[in-house]
Design a protein around this motif. Structure first.
Motif, short mmCIF file in Angstrom:
data_model
loop_
_atom_site.label_atom_id
_atom_site.label_comp_id
_atom_site.label_asym_id
_atom_site.label_seq_id
_atom_site.Cartn_x
_atom_site.Cartn_y
_atom_site.Cartn_z
N GLY A 173 9.60 8.44 -17.20
CA GLY A 173 9.24 8.52 -18.61
C GLY A 173 9.57 7.24 -19.35
N ALA A 174 10.53 6.47 -18.83
CA ALA A 174 10.91 5.23 -19.49
C ALA A 174 9.75 4.25 -19.53
CB ALA A 174 12.10 4.60 -18.77
N ALA A 175 8.94 4.20 -18.47
CA ALA A 175 7.78 3.31 -18.47
C ALA A 175 6.76 3.75 -19.51
CB ALA A 175 7.14 3.28 -17.08
N ARG A 176 6.61 5.05 -19.71
CA ARG A 176 5.66 5.54 -20.72
C ARG A 176 6.17 5.25 -22.12
NH1 ARG A 176 4.37 5.60 -16.57
NH2 ARG A 176 3.49 3.70 -17.46
N VAL A 177 7.47 5.37 -22.35
CA VAL A 177 8.03 5.05 -23.66
C VAL A 177 7.80 3.57 -23.97
CG1 VAL A 177 10.18 4.83 -24.95
CG2 VAL A 177 9.73 6.90 -23.63
N ALA A 178 7.96 2.73 -22.95
CA ALA A 178 7.81 1.29 -23.17
C ALA A 178 6.36 0.88 -23.35
CB ALA A 178 8.41 0.53 -21.99
N LEU A 179 5.43 1.44 -22.56
CA LEU A 179 4.07 0.93 -22.50
C LEU A 179 3.00 1.95 -22.87
CD1 LEU A 179 4.32 -1.14 -19.18
CD2 LEU A 179 4.54 -1.97 -21.55
N PRO A 231 0.73 5.67 -22.39
CA PRO A 231 0.06 6.29 -21.24
C PRO A 231 -1.04 5.45 -20.62
CG PRO A 231 -0.76 7.24 -23.28
CD PRO A 231 0.38 6.34 -23.66
N ASP A 232 -1.57 4.45 -21.35
CA ASP A 232 -2.74 3.72 -20.88
C ASP A 232 -2.42 2.48 -20.08
OD1 ASP A 232 -4.06 5.61 -22.40
OD2 ASP A 232 -4.42 4.26 -24.09
N LEU A 233 -1.15 2.07 -20.03
CA LEU A 233 -0.80 0.77 -19.45
C LEU A 233 0.30 0.96 -18.41
CD1 LEU A 233 -1.54 -2.20 -19.74
CD2 LEU A 233 0.24 -2.42 -21.48
N PRO A 234 -0.06 1.03 -17.12
CA PRO A 234 0.95 1.17 -16.07
C PRO A 234 1.87 -0.05 -16.02
CG PRO A 234 -1.21 1.79 -15.24
CD PRO A 234 -1.43 1.16 -16.58
N ALA A 235 3.11 0.21 -15.62
CA ALA A 235 4.10 -0.86 -15.47
C ALA A 235 4.02 -1.42 -14.05
CB ALA A 235 5.50 -0.33 -15.75
N VAL A 251 -11.32 -6.17 -14.52
CA VAL A 251 -12.02 -4.93 -14.16
C VAL A 251 -11.69 -3.78 -15.10
CG1 VAL A 251 -12.19 -5.64 -11.75
CG2 VAL A 251 -10.26 -4.20 -12.48
N ASN A 252 -11.02 -4.08 -16.21
CA ASN A 252 -10.66 -3.07 -17.21
C ASN A 252 -9.80 -1.96 -16.62
OD1 ASN A 252 -10.68 -2.23 -19.91
ND2 ASN A 252 -12.39 -0.84 -19.58
N ASP A 253 -8.83 -2.39 -15.81
CA ASP A 253 -7.85 -1.46 -15.21
C ASP A 253 -6.48 -2.15 -15.32
OD1 ASP A 253 -6.89 0.76 -13.92
OD2 ASP A 253 -7.62 0.20 -11.93
N PRO A 254 -5.97 -2.29 -16.55
CA PRO A 254 -4.87 -3.23 -16.79
C PRO A 254 -3.50 -2.70 -16.38
CG PRO A 254 -5.45 -2.12 -18.82
CD PRO A 254 -6.44 -1.66 -17.78
N VAL A 255 -2.59 -3.65 -16.18
CA VAL A 255 -1.17 -3.36 -15.96
C VAL A 255 -0.36 -4.36 -16.78
CG1 VAL A 255 -1.43 -2.42 -13.64
CG2 VAL A 255 -1.11 -4.88 -13.93
N TRP A 256 0.93 -4.08 -16.92
CA TRP A 256 1.82 -4.99 -17.64
C TRP A 256 3.11 -5.13 -16.83
CZ3 TRP A 256 0.32 -7.73 -21.81
CH2 TRP A 256 1.30 -8.51 -22.45
N ARG A 257 3.50 -6.37 -16.60
CA ARG A 257 4.67 -6.61 -15.76
C ARG A 257 5.96 -6.35 -16.53
NH1 ARG A 257 6.35 -12.31 -12.73
NH2 ARG A 257 7.69 -11.37 -11.11
N LEU A 258 6.87 -5.61 -15.90
CA LEU A 258 8.23 -5.45 -16.39
C LEU A 258 9.18 -6.09 -15.38
CD1 LEU A 258 8.28 -1.78 -17.79
CD2 LEU A 258 7.98 -3.92 -19.04
N ALA A 266 17.03 1.29 -19.37
CA ALA A 266 16.27 0.62 -18.30
C ALA A 266 15.92 1.54 -17.14
CB ALA A 266 17.06 -0.60 -17.79
N GLY A 267 15.48 2.76 -17.47
CA GLY A 267 15.19 3.72 -16.42
C GLY A 267 14.08 3.29 -15.48
N ALA A 268 13.03 2.66 -15.99
CA ALA A 268 11.95 2.22 -15.12
C ALA A 268 12.39 1.06 -14.24
CB ALA A 268 10.73 1.81 -15.96
#
Length: 463
Positions: free
Chosen positions: A341-347, A349-353, A372-379, A405-407
């Motif tokens: 859930g920590a990744a969802r709080v940070a980014l 639902p639309d942006l995987p970590a 390709v409109n399938d984005p991610v964001w680096r943590l 820092a759960g994720a």
């Protein structure tokens, strides 16, 4: 079968109803070329060339002359999937893009993905509007990608009463059969011996846990291994979730669906890789045999793991699968999981970590995801936080002792089990569209599957 709209050959465009994608400047130019009554109709109905605006232009006989669709002006933040609005809005017929769009392949893919329907339990007809493939777009490639996404969405959308570990295994076997891949399964006593954490997480359920292993391609080709979390339902175990938190737990196997969707694309394209897909699949249930907070589990890699919370089961089953993958030092190892859930709080639902120690891989994945409109964001895999996983009685605790820092700590835990992979990326994703968007109907979603396929195609695809 998954329901998607049809993409017709480009040759059908000549007889199709035109779609004019216009911003303000393009609309002004087009208005000078269209019949005056059609332009007057558009203006009378209040059409403005703004993103998402739509106008169906009549011809003199009462038919459809064409479609006006407002898009973002050049230089704006255009949605590459904007055309995905149209299949549900247009009447039955065949349509074609009459003016260039920024990325015709993504526009065509959005059209196909928008028509997905989950129809297992009630009939939900797909839209009757069909699109002729834009010039230069490979309709077959778009179709393979869309079908793989639809199959993955079907898995995520299927509730746990009809999708257990055995059904996940069967989905992998069907995939292997379509592409001539090998499939092996470890369960029962063999699982308890060789993958003790997978066995421990799944032992409380009457539906037996297992590890499903698919292998495809030339053993001498570059080794690519995909690992997907396959928790078919997560009660939280003895650290039971509140009822509201269980409502979407059928999607806790979305990581497995992503891995299988990506594998379908790779094998369908015949990429010259040695592909391996590992799916640890369990139900995290509650019974007298459930694993407990404070238990110490042995792992496949030999590390002893103290259980801090039974609701963090996903990283346990992934760890055993990653240890197996790591034994052959793959060139690229990617794991997918609805993990924190920590990744969802940070980014959101639309942006995987994305977590990786490989800067070049991180840059390539970020760039490819946007393309390709399938984005991610680096943590960050912030090494000093590894101390949060210290245990007084075991080699490692599988959760940190605090709220921070759960994720990151989950990713650091997983990294301990794959030290030999030449490159490893961990993707913490949501696997669900909370609301419908163009090309993304509400419900299950295989986030990052298209990204990983596109990355592999860039690296290994034949010109």
């Amino acid at each position: 079968m998954p329901r998607v709209t049809t993409l017709l050959p480009a040759a059908d465009a000549a007889a199709a109803t035109p779609i004019w994608c216009v911003d303000a400047a393009a609309w002004a130019g087009l208005a000078a070329e269209l019949p005056a009554p059609a332009v007057a109709f558009a203006r009378a109905t209040g059409f403005e060339a703004k993103p998402g605006r739509l106008c169906l232009l009549p011809d003199p006989e009462g038919g459809l002359l064409g479609v006006l669709f407002g898009v973002e002006s050049a230089g704006g933040r255009a949605d590459p999937f904007a055309l995905g609005r149209l299949p549900d809005l247009l009447p039955e017929g065949t349509y074609a893009l009459a003016a260039p769009v920024a990325d015709p392949a993504l526009a065509a893919l959005a059209w196909r993905l928008a028509g997905y329907r989950f129809a297992r339990y009630r009939e939900r007809p797909a839209p009757a509007a069909r699109l002729a493939a834009p010039e230069g777009v490979d309709a077959g490639e778009i179709g393979r990608i869309a079908d793989a996404v639809a199959a993955g969405r079907d898995l995520v959308n299927t509730p746990a009463n009809d999708l257990g570990p055995a059904e996940i295994e069967e989905a992998v076997r069907r995939l292997a059969g379509r592409h001539g891949a090998a499939c092996t399964v470890t369960s029962g006593d063999d699982l308890a011996r060789d993958f003790p954490m997978i066995a421990a997480v799944g032992r409380a359920s009457p539906r037996a846990p297992r590890l499903v292993d698919l292998a495809f391609g030339d053993p001498g080709a570059p080794k690519v291994t995909l690992v997907g979390k396959g928790v078919v339902f997560d009660t939280g175990g003895l650290d039971i979730k509140p009822s509201a938190a269980m409502l979407l737990m059928k999607k806790d196997m979305a990581g497995a669906a992503v891995a299988l969707a990506a594998a379908e694309m790779v094998m369908g394209a015949g990429l010259p890789v040695r592909l391996r897909v590992l799916i640890p699949t369990v139900e995290n249930s509650i019974s007298g045999s459930a694993f407990r907070p404070g238990d110490v589990l042995r792992s496949r890699r030999g590390l002893s793991v103290e259980i801090g919370n039974t609701d963090a089961e996903g990283r346990l089953i992934l760890a055993d699968a990653l240890a197996l993958a790591d034994e052959e030092s793959p060139d690229l190892l990617v794991d997918f999981a609805t993990l924190t859930g920590a990744a969802r709080v940070a980014l959101g639902p639309d942006l995987p970590a994305l977590f990786t120690e490989d800067d070049a891989l991180a840059a390539e994945m970020a760039e490819t995801g946007l393309a390709v409109n399938d984005p991610v964001w680096r943590l960050p895999l912030w090494a000093p936080y590894a101390s949060l996983l210290d245990s007084k009685i075991a080699d490692i605790n599988h959760v940190s002792g605090g709220p921070f820092a759960g994720a990151v700590t989950a990713a650091l835990f997983l990294r301990r089990f794959a030290p030999s992979a030449r490159a490893h990326a961990h993707l913490d994703l949501y696997g669900w569209n909370p609301a419908a968007r163009p090309g993304r109907p509400e419900g299950g979603e295989v986030q990052t599957a298209r990204l990983v396929y596109a990355l592999l195609r860039r690296r290994y695809g034949r010109a």
